[in-house]
Enzyme design. Structure first.
Site, PDB file in Angstrom:
ATOM      1  CD  GLU A  39      -9.872 -31.533 -45.888  1.00  0.00           C
ATOM      2  OE1 GLU A  39     -10.308 -31.416 -44.496  1.00  0.00           O
ATOM      3  OE2 GLU A  39      -9.315 -30.439 -46.420  1.00  0.00           O
TER       4      GLU A  39
ATOM      5  NE  ARG B 279      -2.338 -24.752 -46.034  1.00  0.00           N
ATOM      6  CZ  ARG B 279      -3.432 -25.410 -46.293  1.00  0.00           C
ATOM      7  NH1 ARG B 279      -4.414 -25.940 -45.589  1.00  0.00           N
ATOM      8  NH2 ARG B 279      -3.668 -25.169 -47.727  1.00  0.00           N
TER       9      ARG B 279
ATOM     10  CB  SER C  19     -10.669 -29.265 -49.718  1.00  0.00           C
ATOM     11  OG  SER C  19     -11.756 -28.478 -49.342  1.00  0.00           O
TER      12      SER C  19
ATOM     13  NE  ARG D 105      -4.613 -30.026 -38.173  1.00  0.00           N
ATOM     14  CZ  ARG D 105      -5.626 -29.749 -39.036  1.00  0.00           C
ATOM     15  NH1 ARG D 105      -5.478 -28.349 -39.664  1.00  0.00           N
ATOM     16  NH2 ARG D 105      -6.538 -30.132 -39.340  1.00  0.00           N
TER      17      ARG D 105
ATOM     18  NE  ARG E 243      -3.847 -33.880 -43.843  1.00  0.00           N
ATOM     19  CZ  ARG E 243      -4.808 -33.210 -43.163  1.00  0.00           C
ATOM     20  NH1 ARG E 243      -6.173 -33.537 -43.582  1.00  0.00           N
ATOM     21  NH2 ARG E 243      -4.604 -32.400 -42.079  1.00  0.00           N
TER      22      ARG E 243
END
Length: 422
Positions: free
Chosen positions: A348, A261, A351, A276, A388
């Site tokens: 988070e 990303r 999802s 991130r 994570r």
RNA sequence: GGAGAGGUGGCUGAGUGGUCGAAAGCAGCGGUUUGCUAAACCGUCGUAGUGCCUUAAAGCGCUACCGGGGGUUCGAAUCCCCCCCUCUCCGCCA
């Protein structure tokens, strides 16, 4: 992508619910574009039907030896006018398509109305955050101290937002991947897949990353290929342009892939550590479900993701995203948030979404039982974001002496029960 | 990267300028026959857009689609150009 005719029919009701997302449908522009487009199509098709009939006439006449020069000239002129009409219709079509492509999915009735992440609703909580007799460290300190993360050299090799996992750090990442895949394939009924990490434009369009979110992607220069930002792209597109036998549904896939990303627009967020990154590892769950049971499938998919955290003994909470925080393609999303001592809060880690037919329409994924053919519902969820999870383990299981205890379930994969410095 | 072959409906596969949305077979669906199964026979059987009709569905039309895009022609699955994909051989390579 919405279905055009049902969108047209339910325009006001849809616009009302989309307003809960903070999205305004320009109903006036839609109505006029839609009407003009249909008028143009009708006109062009009428002319074409006429031309086809005349052309056939020419065929018959010339067979019987008659002179068709004059008729031919007339039909040729019709063809020219047809080109103009086709062009006009194509322009209107493109405008309408562009408008439709930018309209998000309608939130499911059970989705709470709200403006931002602050309005998300917690639906359950599991486990208790650990209490430390010392000041717990964040993973960006623990990792380098244990010699299992190297940020400086990653920056040299590539740049910011990259990391090198080293020694037992690399093994922990690999162990988590194997553990997650094993749980999903052995206990939750998913079929493992190892898809391409690069996908073409059509695939990205099918799952909705294109045309709107190109800036978030890494494109391979000189090609129509992009690095995948999630396994959702290759795995959902596995069945693009196909019709699935309704008896075989739900179909459940799990896949490990790295995810790439660009993180454009996230400057300044989560700058420390590996929360991130431009590249991270993820195990993804994807389901193709019949429309009537897709919400049951969303519940079980979310539970499947939570099960990983429970097996690892990591405290978490599950929230349902409110209308204002929902992703554009999703009709309902649960976020699972894991407890991170380094942040003294929940972060988070998964999802899980039901897209209903929103992706399936774009990707032309149908299901058929008997004579009735309809679009399948697609769902997906992270189970889990591996990086994570790595962070959660290192931070939650840290000890006073700086070591990290490996959770029981992971020990067979790690071959050790503790990570120590040196 | 080089040489060759090929891409037609769920599948196999015919079709080289009009009568082709496309033969035939298989699978599917409906039915007849049958003690059951199997077989046989009859019928049906693509997708999308759009118009009429309709509460809706169904129905009746029209248009488009034979890997994708463009061109020639009154008319293209069929002829021409570009691209993509698959297969075979050669080269290179983990």
């Amino acid at each position: 992508m919405h279905d055009l005719s049902s969108f047209r029919q339910n325009l006001d009701a849809i616009a009302l619910r989309l307003a809960d997302r903070g999205f305004t449908v320009d109903t006036g522009t839609f109505r006029s574009l839609d009407t003009e487009r249909r008028a143009a199509i009708t006109e062009a098709e009428k002319l074409r039907a006429d031309r086809n009939a005349q052309s056939q006439e020419i065929g018959k006449l010339s067979k019987s030896g008659a002179d068709t020069t004059e008729l031919r000239e007339r039909v040729r002129q019709m063809g020219e006018r047809m080109k103009e009409l086709d062009q006009k219709a194509a322009e209107l079509e493109a405008n309408l398509q562009a408008m439709m492509a930018s309209i998000p999915n309608v939130p499911h009735a059970s989705v709470p109305t709200g403006k931002s992440a602050d309005d998300n609703v917690e639906v359950r909580r599991w486990g208790t955050p650990p209490e430390f007799s010392f000041a717990p460290k964040a993973h960006w300190d623990l990792g380098p101290e244990l010699g299992i993360l190297d940020f400086e050299r990653a920056a040299k090799i590539t740049g910011a937002r990259f990391v090198v996992y080293k020694g037992l750090g690399a093994k922990l990442e690999r162990a988590l991947i194997s553990f997650m895949l094993d749980v999903h394939t052995q206990h939750h009924g998913y079929t493992e897949m190892l898809p391409p990490f690069i996908a073409n434009k059509d695939s990205f369009y099918g799952t909705g990353q294109l045309p709107k979110f190109e800036a978030d992607l890494f494109k391979l220069e000189g090609t129509d290929y992009y690095l995948i930002p999630t396994a959702e792209v290759p795995v959902t597109n596995y069945y693009r342009d196909e019709t699935l036998d309704a008896d075989k549904l739900p179909i459940q896939f799990c896949a490990y892939t790295p995810c790439f990303r660009s993180e454009a627009g996230s400057y300044g967020r989560d700058v420390r550590g590996i929360i991130r990154q431009h590249q991270f590892q993820k195990v993804e769950l994807v389901k193709f479900a019949p429309p009537e049971s897709s919400y049951d499938e969303l519940e079980s998919l979310t539970r499947d993701a939570e099960d990983i955290l429970q097996r690892l003994g990591l405290p978490y909470r599950t929230v349902v995203l409110c209308t204002g925080d929902l992703g554009a393609s999703s009709a309902k999303t649960y976020d699972i948030e894991v407890w991170l001592p380094g942040q003294n809060g929940y972060k988070e880690i998964s999802s899980c979404s039901n897209f209903e037919a929103f992706q399936a329409r774009r990707a032309a994924i149908r299901t058929k039982s008997g004579k009735k053919s309809e679009f399948a519902h697609t769902l997906n969820g992270s189970a889990l974001a591996v990086g994570r999870t790595w962070v959660a383990i290192v931070e939650n299981y840290q000890q006073a002496d700086g070591s990290v205890v490996i959770p029981e379930a992971l020990r067979p994969y790690m071959g050790t029960d503790v990570i120590r410095a040196g």
